[in-house]
Write a protein that holds these residues in place. Structure first.
Motif, PDB file in Angstrom:
ATOM      1  N   THR A  82      35.448  16.519  11.716  1.00  0.00           N
ATOM      2  CA  THR A  82      34.104  16.821  11.258  1.00  0.00           C
ATOM      3  C   THR A  82      34.104  16.741   9.743  1.00  0.00           C
ATOM      4  OG1 THR A  82      33.798  18.332  13.117  1.00  0.00           O
ATOM      5  CG2 THR A  82      32.266  18.544  11.289  1.00  0.00           C
ATOM      6  N   ALA A  83      33.135  16.044   9.188  1.00  0.00           N
ATOM      7  CA  ALA A  83      33.073  15.874   7.732  1.00  0.00           C
ATOM      8  C   ALA A  83      31.879  16.616   7.145  1.00  0.00           C
ATOM      9  CB  ALA A  83      32.988  14.391   7.384  1.00  0.00           C
ATOM     10  N   ARG A  84      32.020  16.974   5.866  1.00  0.00           N
ATOM     11  CA  ARG A  84      30.928  17.565   5.093  1.00  0.00           C
ATOM     12  C   ARG A  84      30.772  16.771   3.815  1.00  0.00           C
ATOM     13  NH1 ARG A  84      28.434  22.141   6.157  1.00  0.00           N
ATOM     14  NH2 ARG A  84      28.147  22.981   4.094  1.00  0.00           N
ATOM     15  N   SER A  85      29.549  16.694   3.329  1.00  0.00           N
ATOM     16  CA  SER A  85      29.315  16.093   2.025  1.00  0.00           C
ATOM     17  C   SER A  85      28.967  17.191   1.035  1.00  0.00           C
ATOM     18  CB  SER A  85      28.200  15.038   2.088  1.00  0.00           C
ATOM     19  OG  SER A  85      26.995  15.632   2.482  1.00  0.00           O
ATOM     20  N   TYR A  86      29.470  17.025  -0.169  1.00  0.00           N
ATOM     21  CA  TYR A  86      29.269  17.995  -1.242  1.00  0.00           C
ATOM     22  C   TYR A  86      28.731  17.260  -2.459  1.00  0.00           C
ATOM     23  CZ  TYR A  86      32.553  20.645   1.609  1.00  0.00           C
ATOM     24  OH  TYR A  86      33.174  21.280   2.656  1.00  0.00           O
ATOM     25  N   VAL A  87      27.756  17.848  -3.122  1.00  0.00           N
ATOM     26  CA  VAL A  87      27.285  17.333  -4.404  1.00  0.00           C
ATOM     27  C   VAL A  87      27.567  18.409  -5.433  1.00  0.00           C
ATOM     28  CG1 VAL A  87      25.320  16.507  -5.758  1.00  0.00           C
ATOM     29  CG2 VAL A  87      25.473  15.934  -3.319  1.00  0.00           C
ATOM     30  N   LEU A  88      28.355  18.025  -6.439  1.00  0.00           N
ATOM     31  CA  LEU A  88      28.712  18.952  -7.513  1.00  0.00           C
ATOM     32  C   LEU A  88      28.162  18.408  -8.819  1.00  0.00           C
ATOM     33  CD1 LEU A  88      31.807  18.642  -5.749  1.00  0.00           C
ATOM     34  CD2 LEU A  88      31.639  20.918  -6.694  1.00  0.00           C
ATOM     35  N   GLN A  89      27.810  19.303  -9.735  1.00  0.00           N
ATOM     36  CA  GLN A  89      27.303  18.889 -11.042  1.00  0.00           C
ATOM     37  C   GLN A  89      28.147  19.511 -12.131  1.00  0.00           C
ATOM     38  OE1 GLN A  89      23.114  19.390 -11.630  1.00  0.00           O
ATOM     39  NE2 GLN A  89      23.164  18.420 -13.637  1.00  0.00           N
ATOM     40  N   ARG A  90      28.564  18.663 -13.085  1.00  0.00           N
ATOM     41  CA  ARG A  90      29.386  19.116 -14.205  1.00  0.00           C
ATOM     42  C   ARG A  90      28.559  20.012 -15.111  1.00  0.00           C
ATOM     43  NH1 ARG A  90      33.001  20.983 -17.050  1.00  0.00           N
ATOM     44  NH2 ARG A  90      34.491  19.740 -18.241  1.00  0.00           N
ATOM     45  N   GLN A  91      29.112  21.158 -15.444  1.00  0.00           N
ATOM     46  CA  GLN A  91      28.426  22.125 -16.304  1.00  0.00           C
ATOM     47  C   GLN A  91      28.746  21.825 -17.767  1.00  0.00           C
ATOM     48  OE1 GLN A  91      26.276  24.609 -14.630  1.00  0.00           O
ATOM     49  NE2 GLN A  91      26.690  22.809 -13.374  1.00  0.00           N
ATOM     50  N   THR A  92      27.966  22.382 -18.666  1.00  0.00           N
ATOM     51  CA  THR A  92      28.188  22.151 -20.100  1.00  0.00           C
ATOM     52  C   THR A  92      29.231  23.092 -20.665  1.00  0.00           C
ATOM     53  OG1 THR A  92      26.361  23.649 -20.611  1.00  0.00           O
ATOM     54  CG2 THR A  92      25.896  21.286 -20.531  1.00  0.00           C
TER      55      THR A  92
END
Length: 92
Positions: A82-92
């Motif tokens: 089973t797979a999951r997708s993740y969206v991460l955003q680089r912080q400042t």
């Protein structure tokens, strides 16, 4: 875009991966990661969402995490996981 790389790495390689990608990503950059969940069976080790959050924060914020559709039986190896997708955003 990471489509199945991180979930197969050792703990040490995962630490280096996060360090290196954080060093080159500009503030606001996004990373899309698709990874198998841990299954305890033969194949990639997998990665849990809690580990993604632990390893990537505070340098990255987890924007979303969703289950991927199940693979079809035509791809017999991938259909076991089973797979999951993740969206991460680089912080400042």
């Amino acid at each position: 875009m990471d489509n199945g790389c991180f979930h197969g790495m050792s703990d040490g390689d995962r630490d280096l991966y996060v360090k290196e990608i954080s060093a080159v990503a500009a503030p606001g950059a996004r990373l899309l990661m698709i990874a198998f969940k841990p299954s305890g069976r033969f194949g990639p080790a997998g990665v849990a969402q809690t580990e993604i959050e632990r390893r990537f924060t505070p340098a990255w914020a987890l924007i979303s995490a969703t289950d991927e559709p199940r693979w079809t039986a035509e791809n017999r190896f991938a259909a076991r996981f089973t797979a999951r997708s993740y969206v991460l955003q680089r912080q400042t």
